[in-house]
Design a protein around this motif. Structure first.
Motif, PDB file in Angstrom:
ATOM      1  N   ILE A  40       0.793  -1.247  -0.083  1.00  0.00           N
ATOM      2  CA  ILE A  40      -0.061  -0.109  -0.030  1.00  0.00           C
ATOM      3  C   ILE A  40       0.814   1.147  -0.039  1.00  0.00           C
ATOM      4  O   ILE A  40       1.825   1.410   0.497  1.00  0.00           O
ATOM      5  N   CYS A  41       0.203   2.224  -0.617  1.00  0.00           N
ATOM      6  CA  CYS A  41       0.988   3.568  -0.789  1.00  0.00           C
ATOM      7  C   CYS A  41       0.907   4.302   0.323  1.00  0.00           C
ATOM      8  O   CYS A  41       0.313   5.323   0.523  1.00  0.00           O
ATOM      9  N   TYR A  46      -8.764  -0.548   1.111  1.00  0.00           N
ATOM     10  CA  TYR A  46      -8.058   0.583   0.660  1.00  0.00           C
ATOM     11  C   TYR A  46      -7.208   0.260  -0.413  1.00  0.00           C
ATOM     12  O   TYR A  46      -6.740  -0.850  -0.482  1.00  0.00           O
ATOM     13  N   ASN A  47      -6.940   1.039  -1.277  1.00  0.00           N
ATOM     14  CA  ASN A  47      -6.219   0.842  -2.464  1.00  0.00           C
ATOM     15  C   ASN A  47      -6.993  -0.177  -3.566  1.00  0.00           C
ATOM     16  O   ASN A  47      -6.192  -1.007  -4.390  1.00  0.00           O
TER      17      ASN A  47
END
Ligand SMILES: *Cc1c(COP(=O)(O)O)cnc(C)c1O
Length: 420
Positions: free
Chosen positions: A343-344, A381-382
């Motif tokens: 994940i970023c 998320y993402n």
């Protein structure tokens, strides 16, 4: 003690090799051991066997209906904090009269649903909630059994984000006001006060804060009875810590002894709300190494699980033991890794400078003690998939939540009518 052990150099869930499951289901995934779940429930039940006790599993720790069902089959009730959790408990077969409902922000419609269902009790957390519940129940012609959740103002000595029994925390009614509120509640037509509740926090590794809270509860019960008020239930919440690493945590049997020592002569029905203690060690998260990236000052093991799958490390700096699925040679040199997800976010880090056996692309690793507050906190998320949850029993496994992939996620969305 759990049922995730090495056999012939491979990590097993009960009698199934995790590598086999990984091959069939794909990584990452959560896997629970039914035998471990059952064992932990039994250990807790044994610890409180000398008192009149109802054990209400805290559903927020792991709300999969198969997990709830396994515990319900052993006689467990449920502690829920939303109507969603109440529905899960009912669907898993928990009888309504074993469901208690906690939470600081129950809405009018949630209170209505709980009264309608006829659950065992609502744990009221504020005077404002009490007034609304009284109204709702009267409109429905009901008199709802309640306990007042008290904030005993004790320091649970746990992580700040999971401490709930200090006066600055949002939970419960300040203990100094509780007697007065109870007195008022006993004159309300829509509620029937049965007793008091407290829950001072989660992952407590010391029994002394429990002792302090129990003493305060006892004083309040005496005070209420002195005023001629009935007190027949005391709910002591959950919170018992479990070992995530080598550290010592109190044994359930010691906790049970403490309850008897401090409150044994109280002549009430006790309720307990253990969550983590039951499911924590009964689950692990299995993931595959995507890359081992050599940085300037660090080596990163980039794995296919991320903070959306297991939030505890990024949320609470929580520690999870990380072990190889294929047992490493004891002689082999170890190396320091930062274990991270794709994940970023820099917060997507499971462990920093962790000494592990050498890792390479395709290796499988397991996060231990991931059965509590793991899958329940997961998200997408993402635009990642919600990962599967599996239950193992002996040689068998079942998918108890399937992967929710991106196509299904996008199916929930739509363009606005003015977009084409
Ligand atoms: C979260 C919670 C529990 C369970 O706590 P554990 O630490 O998992 O045992 C019990 N009762 C209430 C009210 C809770 O909010």
């Amino acid at each position: 003690m759990d049922h995730f052990q090495y056999k012939n150099g491979e990590l097993y869930a009960e009698n199934i090799a995790l590598s086999k499951i990984a091959q069939e289901v794909g990584t990452p995934f959560y896997v629970y051991s039914q035998a471990t779940l059952e064992r932990h429930y039994q250990v807790f039940a044994d610890a409180v066997k000398d008192i009149d006790a109802t054990i209400c599993f805290a559903v927020k720790a792991n709300s999969n209906i198969s997990v709830i069902k396994a515990l319900s089959d052993l006689g467990a009730g449920a502690d829920v904090v939303s109507v969603g959790e109440m529905k899960r408990a009912l669907k898993a077969g928990v009888p309504a009269d074993k469901i208690v409902y906690s939470g600081v922000g129950k809405s009018r419609s949630e209170l209505k649903a709980a009264v309608e269902t006829g659950i065992r009790q609502i744990n009221v957390e504020s005077e404002e909630e009490l007034a609304v519940l009284n109204e709702v129940a009267q409109e429905m012609g009901a008199r709802m059994p309640i306990v007042l959740r008290v904030n005993p103002d004790v320091d649970a000595k746990t992580h700040a984000k999971i401490s709930t029994g200090k006066s600055g925390n949002k939970f419960g009614i300040d203990w100094k006001r509780a007697v007065e509120v109870y007195q008022r509640a006993s004159n309300m037509a829509g509620v029937e006060p049965k007793g008091l509740a407290c829950h001072i926090g989660s992952q407590l590794t010391d029994l002394e804060p429990f002792r302090a809270a129990f003493r305060r509860m006892k004083e309040m019960v005496s005070e209420l009875r002195g005023l001629g008020l009935d007190v027949s239930r005391v709910d002591l919440g959950g919170g018992l810590g479990i070992p995530y690493d080598e550290g010592d945590t109190p044994l359930p049997v010691e906790y049970g002894k403490l309850v008897v020592e401090e409150l044994g002569d109280l002549d009430v029905e006790f309720e307990f709300e253990p969550g983590r203690m039951i499911v924590g060690n009964a689950g692990i998260l299995v993931s595959e190494v995507i890359y081992v990236k050599e940085g300037l000052s660090k080596t990163f093991a980039i794995i296919d699980a991320a903070m959306n799958d297991l939030m505890r490390p990024s949320l609470y700096d929580a520690y999870h033991a990380i072990v190889p699925v294929i047992e490493a040679d004891a002689e082999e040199a170890k190396q320091l890794y930062d274990v991270v997800g794709p994940i970023c976010e820099t917060g997507d880090t499971f462990a920093k400078d962790r000494l592990l056996n050498k890792l390479k692309t395709g290796d499988l690793i397991a996060f231990r003690t991931a059965g509590a507050y793991g899958a329940t906190m997961s998200n997408t998320y993402n635009s990642r998939s919600l990962i599967p949850e599996l239950m193992v029993k002996g040689e068998e496994y079942a998918i108890i939540r399937r992967r929710l992939d991106i196509e299904e996620q996008m199916d929930l969305e739509a363009l606005a009518s003015w977009q084409d």
